[in-house]
Scaffold this motif. Structure first.
Motif, PDB file in Angstrom:
ATOM      1  N   LYS A  98       0.613  -1.506  -0.291  1.00 20.95           N
ATOM      2  CA  LYS A  98       0.067  -0.215   0.101  1.00 20.95           C
ATOM      3  C   LYS A  98       0.757   1.141  -0.329  1.00 20.95           C
ATOM      4  CE  LYS A  98      -4.160  -2.934   0.334  1.00 20.95           C
ATOM      5  NZ  LYS A  98      -4.605  -2.538   1.476  1.00 20.95           N
ATOM      6  N   THR A  99       2.052   1.557  -0.280  1.00 24.32           N
ATOM      7  CA  THR A  99       3.231   2.363  -0.776  1.00 24.32           C
ATOM      8  C   THR A  99       2.364   3.058  -1.445  1.00 24.32           C
ATOM      9  OG1 THR A  99       4.332   0.737  -1.723  1.00 24.32           O
ATOM     10  CG2 THR A  99       5.272   1.133   0.832  1.00 24.32           C
ATOM     11  N   PRO A 100       2.795   4.532  -1.887  1.00 22.66           N
ATOM     12  CA  PRO A 100       2.710   5.357  -2.277  1.00 22.66           C
ATOM     13  C   PRO A 100       3.173   4.487  -3.763  1.00 22.66           C
ATOM     14  CG  PRO A 100       3.340   6.726  -0.411  1.00 22.66           C
ATOM     15  CD  PRO A 100       3.588   5.394  -0.323  1.00 22.66           C
ATOM     16  N   LYS A 101       3.996   4.253  -3.901  1.00 20.60           N
ATOM     17  CA  LYS A 101       4.731   3.407  -4.833  1.00 20.60           C
ATOM     18  C   LYS A 101       4.818   2.583  -5.582  1.00 20.60           C
ATOM     19  CE  LYS A 101       9.246   5.784  -4.534  1.00 20.60           C
ATOM     20  NZ  LYS A 101      11.201   5.308  -4.202  1.00 20.60           N
ATOM     21  N   ALA A 102       4.274   1.707  -5.218  1.00 20.76           N
ATOM     22  CA  ALA A 102       3.462   0.475  -5.277  1.00 20.76           C
ATOM     23  C   ALA A 102       2.069   0.464  -6.139  1.00 20.76           C
ATOM     24  CB  ALA A 102       2.774  -0.226  -4.118  1.00 20.76           C
ATOM     25  N   ILE A 103       1.410   1.875  -4.983  1.00 20.96           N
ATOM     26  CA  ILE A 103       0.116   2.849  -5.593  1.00 20.96           C
ATOM     27  C   ILE A 103       0.521   2.882  -7.409  1.00 20.96           C
ATOM     28  CG2 ILE A 103      -1.911   3.695  -5.429  1.00 20.96           C
ATOM     29  CD1 ILE A 103      -1.438   3.555  -2.317  1.00 20.96           C
ATOM     30  N   MET A 104       1.494   3.642  -7.296  1.00 25.91           N
ATOM     31  CA  MET A 104       1.797   4.552  -8.450  1.00 25.91           C
ATOM     32  C   MET A 104       2.358   3.356  -9.662  1.00 25.91           C
ATOM     33  SD  MET A 104       2.155   7.470 -10.447  1.00 25.91           S
ATOM     34  CE  MET A 104       2.404   7.619  -9.304  1.00 25.91           C
ATOM     35  N   VAL A 105       2.109   2.828  -8.745  1.00 20.34           N
ATOM     36  CA  VAL A 105       2.795   0.775 -10.371  1.00 20.34           C
ATOM     37  C   VAL A 105       1.867   0.242 -10.954  1.00 20.34           C
ATOM     38  CG1 VAL A 105       3.634  -1.138 -10.183  1.00 20.34           C
ATOM     39  CG2 VAL A 105       5.370   0.442  -9.457  1.00 20.34           C
ATOM     40  N   TYR A 106       0.382   0.328  -9.908  1.00 19.77           N
ATOM     41  CA  TYR A 106      -0.819  -0.102  -9.982  1.00 19.77           C
ATOM     42  C   TYR A 106      -1.281   0.445 -10.734  1.00 19.77           C
ATOM     43  CZ  TYR A 106       0.018  -2.817  -5.431  1.00 19.77           C
ATOM     44  OH  TYR A 106       0.540  -3.581  -4.451  1.00 19.77           O
ATOM     45  N   ILE A 107      -1.488   1.575 -10.719  1.00 16.12           N
ATOM     46  CA  ILE A 107      -2.054   2.941 -12.001  1.00 16.12           C
ATOM     47  C   ILE A 107      -1.601   2.589 -12.919  1.00 16.12           C
ATOM     48  CG2 ILE A 107      -3.002   4.892 -11.826  1.00 16.12           C
ATOM     49  CD1 ILE A 107      -2.888   5.486  -9.038  1.00 16.12           C
ATOM     50  N   THR A 108      -0.533   2.923 -12.668  1.00 12.36           N
ATOM     51  CA  THR A 108       0.861   2.893 -14.612  1.00 12.36           C
ATOM     52  C   THR A 108       0.410   1.977 -14.578  1.00 12.36           C
ATOM     53  OG1 THR A 108       2.475   4.371 -13.212  1.00 12.36           O
ATOM     54  CG2 THR A 108       2.793   3.107 -15.939  1.00 12.36           C
ATOM     55  N   PHE A 109       0.206   1.008 -14.791  1.00 16.53           N
ATOM     56  CA  PHE A 109       0.555  -0.564 -15.412  1.00 16.53           C
ATOM     57  C   PHE A 109      -1.606  -0.491 -15.306  1.00 16.53           C
ATOM     58  CE2 PHE A 109      -0.148  -4.865 -16.487  1.00 16.53           C
ATOM     59  CZ  PHE A 109       1.379  -5.947 -15.757  1.00 16.53           C
ATOM     60  N   ALA A 110      -1.971  -0.532 -14.913  1.00 15.50           N
ATOM     61  CA  ALA A 110      -3.293  -0.882 -15.570  1.00 15.50           C
ATOM     62  C   ALA A 110      -4.092   0.198 -17.012  1.00 15.50           C
ATOM     63  CB  ALA A 110      -4.093  -0.229 -14.438  1.00 15.50           C
ATOM     64  N   GLY A 111      -2.798   1.576 -16.324  1.00 11.12           N
ATOM     65  CA  GLY A 111      -3.480   2.967 -17.326  1.00 11.12           C
ATOM     66  C   GLY A 111      -2.843   2.123 -18.709  1.00 11.12           C
ATOM     67  N   THR A 112      -1.692   1.570 -18.360  1.00 11.00           N
ATOM     68  CA  THR A 112      -1.024   1.555 -19.655  1.00 11.00           C
ATOM     69  C   THR A 112      -1.713   0.869 -20.801  1.00 11.00           C
ATOM     70  OG1 THR A 112       0.770   2.256 -18.737  1.00 11.00           O
ATOM     71  CG2 THR A 112       1.781   0.749 -20.904  1.00 11.00           C
ATOM     72  N   ILE A 113      -2.349  -0.492 -19.579  1.00  7.80           N
ATOM     73  CA  ILE A 113      -3.001  -1.591 -20.678  1.00  7.80           C
ATOM     74  C   ILE A 113      -3.731  -1.237 -21.439  1.00  7.80           C
ATOM     75  CG2 ILE A 113      -4.334  -4.006 -20.490  1.00  7.80           C
ATOM     76  CD1 ILE A 113      -1.568  -4.423 -18.276  1.00  7.80           C
ATOM     77  N   ILE A 114      -4.834  -0.107 -20.142  1.00  6.81           N
ATOM     78  CA  ILE A 114      -6.269   0.754 -20.922  1.00  6.81           C
ATOM     79  C   ILE A 114      -5.707   1.607 -22.072  1.00  6.81           C
ATOM     80  CG2 ILE A 114      -7.800   1.660 -20.558  1.00  6.81           C
ATOM     81  CD1 ILE A 114      -7.690   0.674 -17.595  1.00  6.81           C
ATOM     82  N   LEU A 115      -4.202   2.321 -22.136  1.00  6.15           N
ATOM     83  CA  LEU A 115      -4.257   3.238 -23.341  1.00  6.15           C
ATOM     84  C   LEU A 115      -4.025   2.438 -24.984  1.00  6.15           C
ATOM     85  CD1 LEU A 115      -2.316   5.683 -21.276  1.00  6.15           C
ATOM     86  CD2 LEU A 115      -4.573   6.367 -22.330  1.00  6.15           C
ATOM     87  N   TRP A 116      -3.214   1.243 -24.305  1.00  2.46           N
ATOM     88  CA  TRP A 116      -3.248  -0.228 -25.385  1.00  2.46           C
ATOM     89  C   TRP A 116      -4.074  -0.194 -26.168  1.00  2.46           C
ATOM     90  CZ3 TRP A 116       1.487  -2.708 -22.863  1.00  2.46           C
ATOM     91  CH2 TRP A 116       3.460  -2.004 -23.629  1.00  2.46           C
ATOM     92  N   LEU A 117      -4.492  -0.385 -25.471  1.00  2.00           N
ATOM     93  CA  LEU A 117      -6.483  -0.958 -26.181  1.00  2.00           C
ATOM     94  C   LEU A 117      -7.306  -0.279 -26.134  1.00  2.00           C
ATOM     95  CD1 LEU A 117      -7.239  -4.030 -23.033  1.00  2.00           C
ATOM     96  CD2 LEU A 117      -6.401  -4.623 -25.488  1.00  2.00           C
ATOM     97  N   MET A 118      -7.175   1.318 -26.250  1.00  4.56           N
ATOM     98  CA  MET A 118      -7.923   2.396 -26.588  1.00  4.56           C
ATOM     99  C   MET A 118      -7.268   3.081 -27.645  1.00  4.56           C
ATOM    100  SD  MET A 118     -10.158   2.838 -23.345  1.00  4.56           S
ATOM    101  CE  MET A 118     -10.838   4.015 -23.580  1.00  4.56           C
TER     102      MET A 118
END
Length: 472
Positions: A267-287
């Motif tokens: 739940k650290t800020p960097k871990a949350i940033m990883v989760y958001i970036t990972f999900a965001g990148t995949i969504i951007l790839w798909l759209m």
């Protein structure tokens, strides 16, 4: 003597080719530049087969030789006959050097950053823990869960890294099986099979996919989402076939098995940033069609975010698979030389492919690739075959009803990833074989069946998608 042959043959054969007169070749209108490309191509092929030097080093040698012998800034004596009719056209040195920073390389770099961040902050292990819960304790369903998760991870991470992680999770579990329980074989084998198949699902899943994208341009362009539209269904069907096959051949005798994967989401800020970036990148790839950015541009977003926030630091950068990037760039350079010098078109037009049935050409090319991929690097196989296949697909009129160039390239690309019959075929196979739980003949039995069925299935899938207008 046999030991020295692997060093002698890759040097001797290209030298002989360079010393032959142009009239010795079976191609009308061959130029000196094209003769040099043939020599470089043979050097690459023989070095990738015999491996006298690391396969990534071969790629570097290809690029340097092209700069010296084919470019407008090469050595003077290699340009002495410039301007004469039989000499040919020199390549621009900028084009050759640009292969180091090709958009394909940037796409893979983005994928590496995502994978490294996911591993560093245990996103992969924690996802595996959560996703495996619904599969219960029956060995065959636990194995199905393992295969699906490995396949999904392999779409966005290195197949080798995914296999290493999943096998480490499985080591204590496999030990629970009796010494003669076929379940040991099944669990050790299902991971590399799933990793090899799963990589087909996305453009960044495996290097042959990225190499194919280099030739899928213009009217044949395929976006990240479009690739997944046909890649993921193929992966799902192949995964189901692999699961049934492995269970049939090596069904576990033990009736219950427990998977104990410890950990929790950070739940650290960097871990949350990883989760958001990972999900965001995949969504951007798909759209891609919605926001207008292509997959190459999107791939650099996680590179920037993780570098800026310190999630990936300079020590992490040293662990990136630079050898894979060098290997792919060498393949791009080889394809550039074959295309820009006109050699690929010359070779294709010299053989009367139109006299053959398009089905014979398609299946012949795919099975040639499948055979090569079982004995040498998948990336090296794709590097060698893809430029020729692109030229062949563009020139064969009889292939048009079956999807033309795009069908040929995709079927051959899938075949490159399906070469998994031997421990030497892929790093995931080697890792599984190293556990001591699966033998070469057991791996070959499953790999050959899946390879042949996969090639046939890929042709049907790509042809159907072309028929309904989704690709081509």
């Amino acid at each position: 003597m046999r030991h020295y042959l692997k060093y002698i043959i890759p040097i001797l054969v290209p030298l002989i080719v360079l010393l032959l007169p142009l009239s010795a070749f079976p191609f009308d209108g061959l130029t000196i530049i094209q003769q040099r490309v043939i020599a470089i191509f043979l050097l690459a092929a023989l070095c990738w087969v015999f491996e006298p030097i690391p396969i990534y080093a071969t790629s570097v040698v290809i690029i340097v030789l092209e700069l010296l012998m084919l470019s407008n800034k090469g050595m003077y004596w290699f340009r002495a006959e410039e301007g004469e009719a039989h000499f040919g056209t020199l390549l621009r040195y900028e084009e050759i050097m640009a292969t180091f920073a090709s958009p394909i390389i940037m796409l893979f770099l983005g994928g590496f950053f995502l994978a490294m961040a996911a591993t560093k902050y245990r996103l992969d292990v924690n996802l595996a823990r959560v996703l495996l819960k619904p599969f219960g304790t029956d060995p065959k369903y636990v194995m199905l869960g393992l295969m699906l998760i490995t396949g999904v991870f392999s779409m966005f991470m290195s197949n080798t890294a995914t296999t290493a992680m999943m096998l480490s999770i499985l080591t204590p579990v496999i030990a629970l099986f009796g010494p003669k329980d076929p379940g040991r074989i099944a669990f050790a084998l299902c991971i590399p099979v799933a990793a090899n198949i799963g990589g087909i699902g996305t453009p960044i899943g495996t290097p042959p996919n990225a190499i194919a994208l280099k030739y899928l341009v213009g009217e044949n362009y395929i976006s990240f989402g479009e690739w997944m539209a046909f890649g993921v269904p193929f992966v799902v069907v192949m995964m189901a076939l692999a699961w049934v096959l492995i269970n049939t051949l090596y069904g576990a005798e033990q009736k219950k098995i427990e998977l104990a994967i410890k950990g929790k989401f950070l739940k650290t800020p960097k871990a949350i940033m990883v989760y958001i970036t990972f999900a965001g990148t995949i969504i951007l790839w798909l759209m891609g069609s919605t926001h207008g950015m292509n997959s190459y541009t999107v791939a650099l977003i996680p590179v920037a975010v993780f570098s800026l926030t310190g999630i990936i630091n300079k020590e992490d950068l040293k662990r990136i698979s630079w050898d894979v990037l060098w290997l792919v760039s060498g393949g791009i350079a080889l394809g550039l030389a074959l295309d820009k010098t006109g050699l690929a078109r010359l070779v294709v037009h010299s053989i009367p492919f139109d006299a053959y049935s398009p089905y014979v050409v398609l299946f012949g090319a795919a099975f040639l690739c499948l055979i090569m991929a079982n004995f040498m690097s998948h990336t090296a196989t794709a590097n060698l075959l893809m430029p020729i296949m692109a030229a062949l697909g563009a020139s064969m009129v009889s292939l048009a009803p079956l999807g033309g160039e795009i069908t040929l390239i995709l079927v051959v690309t899938f075949a490159a990833s399906l070469g998994m019959s031997l421990p030497i075929s892929t790093p995931p196979n080697a890792l599984a074989h190293a556990t001591g739980n699966v033998q070469s003949n057991q791996m070959a039995k499953v790999g050959i069946i899946l390879g042949v069925v996969g090639v046939l299935l890929s042709f049907v899938l790509v042809w159907l998608l072309h028929a309904v207008g989704h690709i081509g």
